[in-house]
Motif scaffolding. Structure first.
Motif, PDB file in Angstrom:
ATOM      1  N   ARG A  36       0.831  -1.208   0.000  1.00  0.00           N
ATOM      2  CA  ARG A  36       0.000   0.000   0.000  1.00  0.00           C
ATOM      3  C   ARG A  36       0.868   1.261   0.000  1.00  0.00           C
ATOM      4  O   ARG A  36       0.552   2.246  -0.677  1.00  0.00           O
ATOM      5  CB  ARG A  36      -0.935   0.007   1.207  1.00  0.00           C
ATOM      6  CG  ARG A  36      -1.969  -1.117   1.116  1.00  0.00           C
ATOM      7  CD  ARG A  36      -2.867  -1.132   2.310  1.00  0.00           C
ATOM      8  NE  ARG A  36      -3.906  -0.122   2.108  1.00  0.00           N
ATOM      9  CZ  ARG A  36      -4.630   0.399   3.069  1.00  0.00           C
ATOM     10  NH1 ARG A  36      -4.454   0.021   4.308  1.00  0.00           N
ATOM     11  NH2 ARG A  36      -5.560   1.284   2.813  1.00  0.00           N
ATOM     12  N   GLU A  39       2.365   1.751  -3.482  1.00  0.00           N
ATOM     13  CA  GLU A  39       1.347   2.226  -4.415  1.00  0.00           C
ATOM     14  C   GLU A  39       0.951   3.675  -4.123  1.00  0.00           C
ATOM     15  O   GLU A  39       0.666   4.440  -5.045  1.00  0.00           O
ATOM     16  CB  GLU A  39       0.118   1.321  -4.365  1.00  0.00           C
ATOM     17  CG  GLU A  39      -0.833   1.522  -5.505  1.00  0.00           C
ATOM     18  CD  GLU A  39      -0.210   1.368  -6.878  1.00  0.00           C
ATOM     19  OE1 GLU A  39      -0.597   2.127  -7.788  1.00  0.00           O
ATOM     20  OE2 GLU A  39       0.653   0.498  -7.061  1.00  0.00           O
ATOM     21  N   ALA A  40       0.940   4.073  -2.856  1.00  0.00           N
ATOM     22  CA  ALA A  40       0.629   5.461  -2.507  1.00  0.00           C
ATOM     23  C   ALA A  40       1.735   6.401  -2.976  1.00  0.00           C
ATOM     24  O   ALA A  40       1.477   7.552  -3.340  1.00  0.00           O
ATOM     25  CB  ALA A  40       0.427   5.592  -1.003  1.00  0.00           C
ATOM     26  N   PHE A  41       2.976   5.921  -2.987  1.00  0.00           N
ATOM     27  CA  PHE A  41       4.111   6.751  -3.396  1.00  0.00           C
ATOM     28  C   PHE A  41       4.217   6.893  -4.913  1.00  0.00           C
ATOM     29  O   PHE A  41       4.696   7.906  -5.419  1.00  0.00           O
ATOM     30  CB  PHE A  41       5.409   6.155  -2.841  1.00  0.00           C
ATOM     31  CG  PHE A  41       6.615   6.979  -3.139  1.00  0.00           C
ATOM     32  CD1 PHE A  41       6.865   8.139  -2.439  1.00  0.00           C
ATOM     33  CD2 PHE A  41       7.497   6.602  -4.137  1.00  0.00           C
ATOM     34  CE1 PHE A  41       7.976   8.917  -2.724  1.00  0.00           C
ATOM     35  CE2 PHE A  41       8.608   7.366  -4.429  1.00  0.00           C
ATOM     36  CZ  PHE A  41       8.852   8.527  -3.715  1.00  0.00           C
ATOM     37  N   ARG A  42       3.763   5.905  -5.641  1.00  0.00           N
ATOM     38  CA  ARG A  42       3.936   5.851  -7.099  1.00  0.00           C
ATOM     39  C   ARG A  42       3.521   7.133  -7.839  1.00  0.00           C
ATOM     40  O   ARG A  42       4.264   7.610  -8.693  1.00  0.00           O
ATOM     41  CB  ARG A  42       3.192   4.646  -7.667  1.00  0.00           C
ATOM     42  CG  ARG A  42       3.526   4.337  -9.097  1.00  0.00           C
ATOM     43  CD  ARG A  42       2.809   3.097  -9.605  1.00  0.00           C
ATOM     44  NE  ARG A  42       2.839   1.972  -8.687  1.00  0.00           N
ATOM     45  CZ  ARG A  42       3.820   1.071  -8.608  1.00  0.00           C
ATOM     46  NH1 ARG A  42       4.854   1.176  -9.397  1.00  0.00           N
ATOM     47  NH2 ARG A  42       3.757   0.069  -7.750  1.00  0.00           N
ATOM     48  N   PHE A  67      -6.609   4.060   2.309  1.00  0.00           N
ATOM     49  CA  PHE A  67      -5.571   4.341   1.324  1.00  0.00           C
ATOM     50  C   PHE A  67      -5.452   5.835   1.036  1.00  0.00           C
ATOM     51  O   PHE A  67      -4.348   6.369   0.921  1.00  0.00           O
ATOM     52  CB  PHE A  67      -5.842   3.568   0.031  1.00  0.00           C
ATOM     53  CG  PHE A  67      -4.772   3.763  -0.995  1.00  0.00           C
ATOM     54  CD1 PHE A  67      -3.573   3.084  -0.898  1.00  0.00           C
ATOM     55  CD2 PHE A  67      -4.960   4.643  -2.043  1.00  0.00           C
ATOM     56  CE1 PHE A  67      -2.571   3.272  -1.838  1.00  0.00           C
ATOM     57  CE2 PHE A  67      -3.964   4.833  -2.990  1.00  0.00           C
ATOM     58  CZ  PHE A  67      -2.774   4.154  -2.890  1.00  0.00           C
ATOM     59  N   GLY A  68      -6.569   6.523   0.924  1.00  0.00           N
ATOM     60  CA  GLY A  68      -6.548   7.963   0.656  1.00  0.00           C
ATOM     61  C   GLY A  68      -5.858   8.751   1.753  1.00  0.00           C
ATOM     62  O   GLY A  68      -5.157   9.739   1.482  1.00  0.00           O
ATOM     63  N   SER A  71      -2.066   8.175   1.408  1.00  0.00           N
ATOM     64  CA  SER A  71      -1.558   8.968   0.295  1.00  0.00           C
ATOM     65  C   SER A  71      -1.469  10.453   0.659  1.00  0.00           C
ATOM     66  O   SER A  71      -0.479  11.125   0.352  1.00  0.00           O
ATOM     67  CB  SER A  71      -2.459   8.772  -0.919  1.00  0.00           C
ATOM     68  OG  SER A  71      -1.965   9.464  -2.017  1.00  0.00           O
ATOM     69  N   MET A  74       1.434  11.000   3.050  1.00  0.00           N
ATOM     70  CA  MET A  74       2.699  10.924   2.325  1.00  0.00           C
ATOM     71  C   MET A  74       2.942  12.212   1.538  1.00  0.00           C
ATOM     72  O   MET A  74       4.049  12.759   1.548  1.00  0.00           O
ATOM     73  CB  MET A  74       2.663   9.710   1.392  1.00  0.00           C
ATOM     74  CG  MET A  74       3.989   9.267   0.912  1.00  0.00           C
ATOM     75  SD  MET A  74       3.884   7.726   0.005  1.00  0.00           S
ATOM     76  CE  MET A  74       3.807   6.547   1.327  1.00  0.00           C
ATOM     77  N   GLN A  75       1.916  12.720   0.880  1.00  0.00           N
ATOM     78  CA  GLN A  75       2.050  13.964   0.126  1.00  0.00           C
ATOM     79  C   GLN A  75       2.381  15.126   1.058  1.00  0.00           C
ATOM     80  O   GLN A  75       3.218  15.975   0.733  1.00  0.00           O
ATOM     81  CB  GLN A  75       0.771  14.256  -0.647  1.00  0.00           C
ATOM     82  CG  GLN A  75       0.857  15.500  -1.491  1.00  0.00           C
ATOM     83  CD  GLN A  75      -0.393  15.741  -2.308  1.00  0.00           C
ATOM     84  OE1 GLN A  75      -1.428  15.145  -2.061  1.00  0.00           O
ATOM     85  NE2 GLN A  75      -0.292  16.608  -3.283  1.00  0.00           N
TER      86      GLN A  75
END
Length: 98
Positions: A36, A39-42, A67-68, A71, A74-75
């Motif tokens: 996860r 995929e969040a970093f991609r 997941f949101g 993400s 991370m952002q």
């Protein structure tokens, strides 16, 4: 939920690692969290400034996080550290995210 550590790299490339402790769960849970996180970093890969090594360390709250939210956290960490977007900081740690 996440801690980000970064450092200037000797190469001009971006290297990213994901760390999930055994305290978070068994191998199935840890591998799911790592998938996860990857995929969040991609989506952020094209926006990252080159020449940095980045490590994301998962904390216990990431198990139940959507997941949101992962993400967005991370952002937020990448933007606050200056690795993505306008400002440029030469620090080591971006701290706890949300």
């Amino acid at each position: 939920m996440l801690v980000m550590i970064y450092n200037k790299s000797k190469t001009g490339m971006v290297k990213v690692g994901f760390s999930v402790s055994k305290r978070i769960g068994n191998s199935v849970a840890r591998n799911r969290i790592k998938r996860r996180l990857r995929e969040a970093f991609r989506p952020f890969i094209p926006e990252i400034k080159p020449g940095y090594d980045i490590i994301f360390i998962a904390r216990d709250a990431v198990k139940e996080a959507e997941f949101g939210h992962i993400s967005a956290t991370m952002q937020n960490l990448l933007t606050r550290s200056g690795l993505m977007g306008g400002c440029r900081n030469a620090g080591k740690t971006a701290g706890e995210g949300q």
